[in-house]
Motif scaffolding. Structure first.
Motif, PDB file in Angstrom:
ATOM      1  N   GLN A 129       0.828  -1.210   0.000  1.00 33.12           N
ATOM      2  CA  GLN A 129       0.000   0.000   0.000  1.00 33.12           C
ATOM      3  C   GLN A 129       0.858   1.254   0.000  1.00 33.12           C
ATOM      4  OE1 GLN A 129      -2.229  -0.850   3.549  1.00 33.12           O
ATOM      5  NE2 GLN A 129      -3.822  -2.000   2.471  1.00 33.12           N
ATOM      6  N   GLU A 130       1.952   1.224   0.736  1.00 28.42           N
ATOM      7  CA  GLU A 130       2.819   2.383   0.814  1.00 28.42           C
ATOM      8  C   GLU A 130       3.583   2.610  -0.496  1.00 28.42           C
ATOM      9  OE1 GLU A 130       4.606   5.729   2.364  1.00 28.42           O
ATOM     10  OE2 GLU A 130       2.943   4.543   3.171  1.00 28.42           O
ATOM     11  N   SER A 131       3.919   1.542  -1.204  1.00 22.32           N
ATOM     12  CA  SER A 131       4.700   1.665  -2.436  1.00 22.32           C
ATOM     13  C   SER A 131       3.943   2.390  -3.541  1.00 22.32           C
ATOM     14  CB  SER A 131       5.121   0.287  -2.926  1.00 22.32           C
ATOM     15  OG  SER A 131       3.980  -0.488  -3.285  1.00 22.32           O
ATOM     16  N   ALA A 132       2.631   2.447  -3.424  1.00 24.27           N
ATOM     17  CA  ALA A 132       1.839   3.129  -4.453  1.00 24.27           C
ATOM     18  C   ALA A 132       1.941   4.642  -4.349  1.00 24.27           C
ATOM     19  CB  ALA A 132       0.378   2.699  -4.349  1.00 24.27           C
ATOM     20  N   HIS A 133       2.482   5.134  -3.250  1.00 25.02           N
ATOM     21  CA  HIS A 133       2.604   6.583  -3.039  1.00 25.02           C
ATOM     22  C   HIS A 133       3.907   7.076  -3.660  1.00 25.02           C
ATOM     23  CE1 HIS A 133      -0.023   5.807   0.752  1.00 25.02           C
ATOM     24  NE2 HIS A 133      -0.739   5.847  -0.364  1.00 25.02           N
TER      25      HIS A 133
END
Length: 215
Positions: A129-133
């Motif tokens: 989820q964090e990598s999409a930012h």
């Protein structure tokens, strides 16, 4: 309990639930003392009579002292027994606790492994989820490298179990988002390059025009 023939020995007996006071013996002692007092003939006019009165009271005091001494010895004996029981119990308690730990060890190890697995699954999902930012400082190259790392991340169905669907969905969302970001950043970078080229062309044309006008 006292083992000699003192007054108090007969007052403590072994009852159904342990040591107890023999009420019959105590009442008999009371009755004997009361009878001695009632039958005593006081003659306080003579020294001998006064000594006999003092002796009567002293005899009662000796009974009380003997009972108190016997009580003390009995309590000390019980304390020794209590310490022995405590020592035996502590040994048994420690042994049983060790057996309990041994018996539960496979379950404890499984629970520890489960906690580790669950934490790892939740951490991986959060990482997806964090990598999409994407940050403002990211480039198409850095995001492409991140995309490759996310795509290479395997999701073991046996390991993720109840988290499999959530992890798979999080990875898919991250991959799609990163691909879109790579495309967007490449376009932005291309646009900036083209804009810089056009500015250079315009600057060269302006310079040529100024030179022609001067000549």
């Amino acid at each position: 309990m006292n083992t000699d023939e003192s007054i108090s020995t007969a007052l403590i007996v072994q009852g159904p639930s342990g040591l107890t006071v023999d009420r019959r013996a105590v009442d008999a002692m009371y009755a004997g003392i009361e009878a001695d007092i009632e039958s005593f003939r006081y003659d306080l006019s003579t020294e001998s009579g006064r000594k006999q009165a003092a002796s009567l009271a002293y005899g009662i005091a000796r009974k009380r002292t003997a009972i108190e001494a016997d009580k003390k010895r009995l309590k000390e004996s019980l304390l020794v027994q209590g310490r022995a029981i405590d020592g035996a119990w502590n040994e048994i308690k420690g042994k049983l606790e060790a057996y309990q730990e041994t018996a539960r060890k496979p379950l404890t190890d499984w629970e520890t492994a489960e906690e580790t697995r669950i934490a790892a699954c939740e951490k991986q999902i959060a990482a997806f989820q964090e990598s999409a930012h994407v940050l403002e400082t990211d480039t198409s190259g850095s995001v492409a490298a991140l995309l490759s790392a996310v795509e290479a991340q395997e999701i073991d169905a046996e390991y993720f179990r109840e988290y499999l669907m959530t992890a798979t969905a999080a990875k898919k969302t991250a991959v799609e988002s990163l691909r879109a970001s790579v495309a967007r950043l490449k376009q932005q970078e291309a646009d900036r390059i083209e804009l810089a080229r056009l500015r250079e062309v315009a600057a060269a044309r302006d310079a040529a025009d100024r030179e022609a006008a001067r000549i």
